[in-house]
Design a protein around this motif. Structure first.
Motif, PDB file in Angstrom:
ATOM      1  N   SER A  68       3.194 -11.142   7.595  1.00  0.00           N
ATOM      2  CA  SER A  68       4.173 -11.657   8.554  1.00  0.00           C
ATOM      3  C   SER A  68       3.439 -12.328   9.701  1.00  0.00           C
ATOM      4  CB  SER A  68       5.021 -10.499   9.084  1.00  0.00           C
ATOM      5  OG  SER A  68       4.256  -9.687   9.961  1.00  0.00           O
ATOM      6  N   PRO A  69       4.147 -13.138  10.500  1.00  0.00           N
ATOM      7  CA  PRO A  69       3.501 -13.748  11.679  1.00  0.00           C
ATOM      8  C   PRO A  69       2.889 -12.711  12.622  1.00  0.00           C
ATOM      9  CG  PRO A  69       5.601 -14.818  11.246  1.00  0.00           C
ATOM     10  CD  PRO A  69       5.522 -13.637  10.320  1.00  0.00           C
ATOM     11  N   ALA A  70       3.441 -11.498  12.612  1.00  0.00           N
ATOM     12  CA  ALA A  70       2.923 -10.436  13.490  1.00  0.00           C
ATOM     13  C   ALA A  70       1.723  -9.724  12.881  1.00  0.00           C
ATOM     14  CB  ALA A  70       4.023  -9.427  13.781  1.00  0.00           C
ATOM     15  N   GLY A  71       1.354 -10.118  11.658  1.00  0.00           N
ATOM     16  CA  GLY A  71       0.184  -9.521  11.027  1.00  0.00           C
ATOM     17  C   GLY A  71       0.477  -8.355  10.113  1.00  0.00           C
ATOM     18  N   GLN A  72       1.758  -8.020   9.926  1.00  0.00           N
ATOM     19  CA  GLN A  72       2.105  -6.951   8.995  1.00  0.00           C
ATOM     20  C   GLN A  72       1.881  -7.420   7.565  1.00  0.00           C
ATOM     21  OE1 GLN A  72       6.180  -6.301  10.432  1.00  0.00           O
ATOM     22  NE2 GLN A  72       5.558  -4.279  11.156  1.00  0.00           N
ATOM     23  N   GLU A  73       1.361  -6.523   6.752  1.00  0.00           N
ATOM     24  CA  GLU A  73       0.959  -6.880   5.394  1.00  0.00           C
ATOM     25  C   GLU A  73       1.827  -6.181   4.361  1.00  0.00           C
ATOM     26  OE1 GLU A  73      -2.830  -5.547   2.873  1.00  0.00           O
ATOM     27  OE2 GLU A  73      -3.361  -6.954   4.482  1.00  0.00           O
TER      28      GLU A  73
END
Length: 234
Positions: A68-73
């Motif tokens: 995600s853009p927030a860095g969640q994988e």
């Protein structure tokens, strides 16, 4: 130094996708192949990059995931030895829609798009092998979607632990125990199952408290396969 064609042919002969081909057919495929060695944690490709080949894991593991853009994988799949990936995109002519990263030191055979299309035109059997690989991945994705929609996190985790067990032990009654080795870190497996790492660990320890499993790092000892399978419905 580039690997000799003989080395690639030998590797191809040991991979399920190519094992039924004749020596001449493997020679043709080998001309469009290259060996790729990745260190643990090395990125192989990213979302949006052109797909000019499909790949078969010889040894090691590849993680396919999106971020995600927030860095969640979110881990989509873990590809182990003998399995292939990116076949569908080769035929579609689309860029990569997931990221690929090695989980361990990994050896891949990459088969160039041109070599794939040429062999598909030449040999219908090769087309069937490719279709089988794509179909297995589609079936796996449908199974995943069904699990996310209809199963609890507990059920998904138990199903994952039992994924290769029931066929091996059969469907008889009685206390059947077996060991399962997690192929990646608990956090990676949790993401694969759309669970948080905290929930994944909590469920594992709950199953251990219930006397259904024993945990030793990545080694999970299932103490009674049938009891664990029946625990899903509780």
């Amino acid at each position: 130094m580039n690997p000799e064609p003989f080395d690639i042919q030998r590797l191809l002969s040991a991979l399920p996708l190519f094992s039924d081909l004749s020596q001449l057919e493997r020679e043709r495929i080998a001309r469009g192949c290259r060996l790729v060695r990745l260190a643990r944690g090395e990125m192989f490709f990213r979302v949006g990059e052109a797909c000019e080949a499909f790949h078969v894991v010889v040894s090691g593991q590849i993680k396919l995931y999106v971020s995600s853009p927030a860095g969640q994988e979110k881990v989509i799949e873990i590809i182990g030895p003998g399995r292939s990936f990116a076949e569908a995109l080769v035929f579609l002519g689309q860029p990569h829609i997931v990221n690929a990263q090695s989980l361990t030191d990994t050896l891949l055979v990459s088969v160039a798009k041109a070599a794939v299309l040429a062999e598909v035109e030449r040999d219908p059997r090769f087309s069937l092998h490719m279709l089988a690989g794509i179909s297995r991945r589609l079936h796996s994705l449908i199974h995943d979607v069904e699990g996310y929609a209809l199963q609890s996190g507990m059920q998904r985790l138990i199903g994952y632990l039992l994924r290769d067990v029931e066929a091996a032990v059969g469907h008889g009654s009685g206390n059947v125990s077996v060991s399962v080795h997690l192929p990646a870190s608990k956090a990676t497996i949790a993401s694969r199952l759309s669970l948080t790492p905290e929930y994944f660990s909590r469920v594992l320890h709950e199953l251990e408290t219930q006397g259904l499993i024993q945990i030793d790092k990545r080694e999970i000892r299932i103490l009674d396969v049938h009891r664990l399978a029946n625990f899903e419905s509780h």
